[in-house]
Design an enzyme around this catalytic site. Structure first.
Site, PDB file in Angstrom:
ATOM      1  N   ALA A  90       0.870  -1.174   0.000  1.00  0.00           N
ATOM      2  CA  ALA A  90       0.000   0.000   0.000  1.00  0.00           C
ATOM      3  C   ALA A  90       0.910   1.228   0.000  1.00  0.00           C
ATOM      4  O   ALA A  90       2.055   1.156   0.467  1.00  0.00           O
ATOM      5  CB  ALA A  90      -0.889  -0.021   1.231  1.00  0.00           C
ATOM      6  N   GLU A 121      -0.716  -9.333  -0.616  1.00  0.00           N
ATOM      7  CA  GLU A 121      -2.153  -9.563  -0.388  1.00  0.00           C
ATOM      8  C   GLU A 121      -2.920  -9.554  -1.713  1.00  0.00           C
ATOM      9  O   GLU A 121      -3.835 -10.348  -1.916  1.00  0.00           O
ATOM     10  CB  GLU A 121      -2.691  -8.499   0.578  1.00  0.00           C
ATOM     11  CG  GLU A 121      -2.127  -8.731   1.987  1.00  0.00           C
ATOM     12  CD  GLU A 121      -2.351  -7.568   2.933  1.00  0.00           C
ATOM     13  OE1 GLU A 121      -2.009  -6.427   2.551  1.00  0.00           O
ATOM     14  OE2 GLU A 121      -2.875  -7.786   4.034  1.00  0.00           O
ATOM     15  N   GLY A 135       0.574  -5.013   0.926  1.00  0.00           N
ATOM     16  CA  GLY A 135      -0.608  -5.049   0.057  1.00  0.00           C
ATOM     17  C   GLY A 135      -0.330  -5.719  -1.291  1.00  0.00           C
ATOM     18  O   GLY A 135      -1.251  -6.209  -1.941  1.00  0.00           O
ATOM     19  N   GLU A 195       4.413  -5.200   7.438  1.00  0.00           N
ATOM     20  CA  GLU A 195       3.602  -4.204   8.148  1.00  0.00           C
ATOM     21  C   GLU A 195       4.057  -3.953   9.578  1.00  0.00           C
ATOM     22  O   GLU A 195       4.014  -2.818  10.055  1.00  0.00           O
ATOM     23  CB  GLU A 195       2.119  -4.621   8.142  1.00  0.00           C
ATOM     24  CG  GLU A 195       1.413  -4.414   6.818  1.00  0.00           C
ATOM     25  CD  GLU A 195       1.586  -5.568   5.847  1.00  0.00           C
ATOM     26  OE1 GLU A 195       2.419  -6.463   6.086  1.00  0.00           O
ATOM     27  OE2 GLU A 195       0.874  -5.563   4.830  1.00  0.00           O
TER      28      GLU A 195
HETATM   29  N1  DAK Z   1       4.617   3.160  -0.771  1.00  0.00           N
HETATM   30  C1  DAK Z   1       4.993   4.309  -1.352  1.00  0.00           C
HETATM   31  N2  DAK Z   1       6.163   4.457  -2.017  1.00  0.00           N
HETATM   32  C2  DAK Z   1       6.975   3.388  -2.075  1.00  0.00           C
HETATM   33  C3  DAK Z   1       6.625   2.145  -1.482  1.00  0.00           C
HETATM   34  C4  DAK Z   1       5.376   2.053  -0.812  1.00  0.00           C
HETATM   35  N3  DAK Z   1       4.936   0.935  -0.266  1.00  0.00           N
HETATM   36  N4  DAK Z   1       7.647   1.287  -1.702  1.00  0.00           N
HETATM   37  C5  DAK Z   1       8.574   1.955  -2.411  1.00  0.00           C
HETATM   38  N5  DAK Z   1       8.174   3.223  -2.632  1.00  0.00           N
HETATM   39  C6  DAK Z   1       8.890   4.288  -3.338  1.00  0.00           C
HETATM   40  C7  DAK Z   1      10.077   4.776  -2.543  1.00  0.00           C
HETATM   41  O1  DAK Z   1       9.652   5.729  -1.584  1.00  0.00           O
HETATM   42  C8  DAK Z   1      10.936   5.388  -3.621  1.00  0.00           C
HETATM   43  O2  DAK Z   1      10.394   6.650  -3.960  1.00  0.00           O
HETATM   44  P1  DAK Z   1      11.374   7.926  -4.230  1.00  0.00           P
HETATM   45  O3  DAK Z   1      12.160   8.078  -2.974  1.00  0.00           O
HETATM   46  O4  DAK Z   1      12.208   7.512  -5.410  1.00  0.00           O
HETATM   47  O5  DAK Z   1      10.428   9.049  -4.500  1.00  0.00           O
HETATM   48  C9  DAK Z   1      10.697   4.467  -4.811  1.00  0.00           C
HETATM   49  O6  DAK Z   1       9.473   3.770  -4.534  1.00  0.00           O
HETATM   50  C10 DAK Z   1      11.804   3.433  -4.974  1.00  0.00           C
HETATM   51  O7  DAK Z   1      11.968   2.783  -3.735  1.00  0.00           O
HETATM   52  P2  DAK Z   1      13.408   2.555  -3.054  1.00  0.00           P
HETATM   53  O8  DAK Z   1      14.347   3.641  -3.459  1.00  0.00           O
HETATM   54  O9  DAK Z   1      13.180   2.307  -1.605  1.00  0.00           O
HETATM   55  O10 DAK Z   1      13.855   1.221  -3.810  1.00  0.00           O
HETATM   56  P3  DAK Z   1      14.788   0.061  -3.237  1.00  0.00           P
HETATM   57  O11 DAK Z   1      15.026  -0.859  -4.394  1.00  0.00           O
HETATM   58  O12 DAK Z   1      15.975   0.635  -2.541  1.00  0.00           O
HETATM   59  O13 DAK Z   1      13.918  -0.691  -2.126  1.00  0.00           O
HETATM   60  C11 DAK Z   1      11.904  -1.779  -1.299  1.00  0.00           C
HETATM   61  C12 DAK Z   1      12.762  -1.372  -2.543  1.00  0.00           C
HETATM   62  C13 DAK Z   1      10.599  -2.381  -1.818  1.00  0.00           C
HETATM   63  C14 DAK Z   1      12.646  -2.839  -0.480  1.00  0.00           C
HETATM   64  C15 DAK Z   1      11.663  -0.513  -0.432  1.00  0.00           C
HETATM   65  O14 DAK Z   1      11.150   0.530  -1.300  1.00  0.00           O
HETATM   66  C16 DAK Z   1      10.656  -0.758   0.644  1.00  0.00           C
HETATM   67  O15 DAK Z   1      10.954  -1.318   1.693  1.00  0.00           O
HETATM   68  N6  DAK Z   1       9.386  -0.299   0.390  1.00  0.00           N
HETATM   69  C17 DAK Z   1       8.335  -0.402   1.380  1.00  0.00           C
HETATM   70  C18 DAK Z   1       7.833  -1.832   1.395  1.00  0.00           C
HETATM   71  C19 DAK Z   1       6.755  -1.994   2.441  1.00  0.00           C
HETATM   72  O16 DAK Z   1       6.948  -1.787   3.627  1.00  0.00           O
HETATM   73  N7  DAK Z   1       5.605  -2.401   1.956  1.00  0.00           N
HETATM   74  C20 DAK Z   1       4.453  -2.599   2.785  1.00  0.00           C
HETATM   75  C21 DAK Z   1       3.702  -1.324   2.818  1.00  0.00           C
HETATM   76  S1  DAK Z   1       2.495  -1.392   4.073  1.00  0.00           S
HETATM   77  C22 DAK Z   1      -4.470  -1.520   6.101  1.00  0.00           C
HETATM   78  C23 DAK Z   1      -4.571  -1.782   4.789  1.00  0.00           C
HETATM   79  C24 DAK Z   1      -3.491  -2.110   4.072  1.00  0.00           C
HETATM   80  C25 DAK Z   1      -2.258  -2.168   4.645  1.00  0.00           C
HETATM   81  C26 DAK Z   1      -2.141  -1.915   5.974  1.00  0.00           C
HETATM   82  C27 DAK Z   1      -3.225  -1.589   6.704  1.00  0.00           C
HETATM   83  N8  DAK Z   1      -5.608  -1.187   6.848  1.00  0.00           N
HETATM   84  C28 DAK Z   1      -6.846  -1.579   6.308  1.00  0.00           C
HETATM   85  C29 DAK Z   1      -5.523  -0.716   8.122  1.00  0.00           C
HETATM   86  C30 DAK Z   1      -1.135  -2.476   3.856  1.00  0.00           C
HETATM   87  C31 DAK Z   1       0.041  -2.025   4.225  1.00  0.00           C
HETATM   88  C32 DAK Z   1       1.207  -2.126   3.379  1.00  0.00           C
HETATM   89  O17 DAK Z   1       1.199  -2.652   2.307  1.00  0.00           O
END
Ligand code: DAK
Length: 260
Positions: free
Chosen positions: A66, A114, A111, A134
Site C-alpha cells: 500500500a 495480499e 498489500g 507491516e
Molecule cells: N509506498 C509508497 N512508495 C513506495 C513504497 C510504498 N509501499 N515502496 C517503495 N516506494 C517508493 C520509494 O519511496 C521510492 O520513492 P522515491 O524516494 O524515489 O520518491 C521508490 O518507490 C523506490 O523505492 P526505493 O528507493 O526504496 O527502492 P529500493 O530498491 O531501494 O527498495 C523496497 C525497494 C521495496 C525494499 C523498499 O522501497 C521498501 O521497503 N518499500 C516499502 C515496502 C513496504 O513496507 N511495503 C508494505 C507497505 S504497508 C491496512 C490496509 C493495508 C495495509 C495496511 C493496513 N488497513 C486496512 C488498516 C497495507 C500495508 C502495506 O502494504
C-alpha cells in the site's frame, strides 16, 4: 474506460492488467485501488474475457505494498475508507467469475502480496520477493494478509512471515506453495500468457463454476461442499459446451468452446 495508474490490454480472451506506477514501485494508492476495482467490474460483465492476468510495470516490482506516503497523510476516517477500498477489491478479485493469474515480477510486499494472494494462481520471476513488512511500520496487514496467508501456507509459516517481516525469495515461496511456478524474468509474462491461453481454451462456464466451487467449498464442510459441487456439475449439463465437448470426444474430434 481510460485509467491513469493501470494499463488494461485485451488479447483475444485474455485481459492483461499492468499496475503502472513504476516510480513508486507500483504501490497501491487510493486511485490505483479504485481503478482496479472499476476494471474488475468491467471484466465481470464482459463474457468475452475468459482469463485475467495482473502484473506490475518496470523491472523490479509487482507491487511494493500500500502507498506509505499516501497512508501517512490519512485521517482515521480516510484510513477506514482506504481499508474498505482494499478489502472490496481483494474480495472482488476472488469473486470474479473468471480466473485471475498474478504474474509476480518483483517485490510483492504488504498489500502487494495480499493482492497476489487474492488471485487464483501465482507465477513468479526469479527476482520476486514476498513479504508482509507491516509490523515494521507499526501496523497490521490490512488487505487480508492475516487471513489468506495462513490458508495458503499454514499457520506456523504464516505467523513467522507476518511477525518477523522477513521477506522470502521466489524459491522459498515456491517450496511453501505460495507460488505455483518460478520462471526467469524474461520468461515470466510469456509463460503466464501460455497458461492463460490454455485455461482460455477450456469450456468457460465449466472453468468459472470450478473456481466458484473451490472458493465456496472453503467455507463449507465436506458434505455441503459436495452438494454444491453436484449442483454446478448438473448446471454444466445444460450448456452447449458440455454437449459439444462430449460429442467431440465420442467422435474423436477437436472442440472449440463458445462459452454457451
Ligand atoms: N509506498 C509508497 N512508495 C513506495 C513504497 C510504498 N509501499 N515502496 C517503495 N516506494 C517508493 C520509494 O519511496 C521510492 O520513492 P522515491 O524516494 O524515489 O520518491 C521508490 O518507490 C523506490 O523505492 P526505493 O528507493 O526504496 O527502492 P529500493 O530498491 O531501494 O527498495 C523496497 C525497494 C521495496 C525494499 C523498499 O522501497 C521498501 O521497503 N518499500 C516499502 C515496502 C513496504 O513496507 N511495503 C508494505 C507497505 S504497508 C491496512 C490496509 C493495508 C495495509 C495496511 C493496513 N488497513 C486496512 C488498516 C497495507 C500495508 C502495506 O502494504
Amino acid at each position: 474506460m481510460v485509467y491513469e495508474n493501470i494499463l488494461v490490454e485485451k488479447r483475444e480472451h485474455i485481459t492483461l492488467i499492468t499496475i503502472n506506477r513504476p516510480k513508486a514501485l507500483n504501490a497501491l494508492n487510493s486511485k490505483t485501488l479504485t481503478e482496479l476495482d472499476q476494471a474488475m467490474d468491467e471484466i465481470a460483465l464482459d463474457s468475452t474475457v475468459r482469463v485475467v492476468i495482473i502484473t506490475g510495470s518496470g523491472e523490479k516490482s509487482f507491487v511494493a505494498g500500500a502507498d506509505i506516503s499516501e497512508m501517512n497523510e490519512k485521517t482515521p476516517m480516510e484510513a477506514r475508507y482506504f481499508s474498505q477500498l482494499g478489502h472490496k477489491l481483494m474480495n472482488k478479485i476472488e469473486a470474479l467469475p473468471q480466473p485471475v493469474i498474478a504474474a509476480v515480477n518483483g517485490f510483492a510486499l504488504g498489500g502487494g502480496l495480499e493482492l497476489a494472494m487474492a488471485c487464483d494462481i501465482r507465477l513468479a520471476s526469479e527476482n520476486a520477493l514476498f513479504g508482509q513488512p507491516e509490523v515494521n511500520l507499526g501496523i497490521v496487514a490490512g488487505f487480508g494478509g492475516t487471513q489468506r496467508l495462513p490458508r495458503l501456507v499454514g499457520n506456523g509459516r504464516a505467523t513467522e512471515i507476518l511477525l518477523t517481516a522477513e521477506p522470502l525469495d521466489a524459491n522459498e515461496a515456491y517450496r511453501m506453495g505460495l507460488v505455483n511456478r518460478v520462471y526467469t524474468k524474461e520468461e515470466l509474462l510469456d509463460e503466464t500468457m501460455k497458461m492463460a491461453q490454455k485455461i482460455a481454451s477450456k469450456a468457460p462456464i465449466a472453468v468459472q463454476l470450478t473456481k466458484s466451487a473451490i472458493y465456496k467449498g472453503e467455507n463449507m464442510d465436506l458434505i455441503s461442499g459436495q452438494a454444491y459441487e453436484a449442483e454446478v456439475f448438473a448446471e454444466t449439463f445444460n450448456t452447449e459446451d458440455r454437449k459439444n465437448g462430449f460429442k467431440a470426444f465420442l467422435e474423436k474430434k477437436q472442440v472449440v468452446f463458445q462459452g454457451k
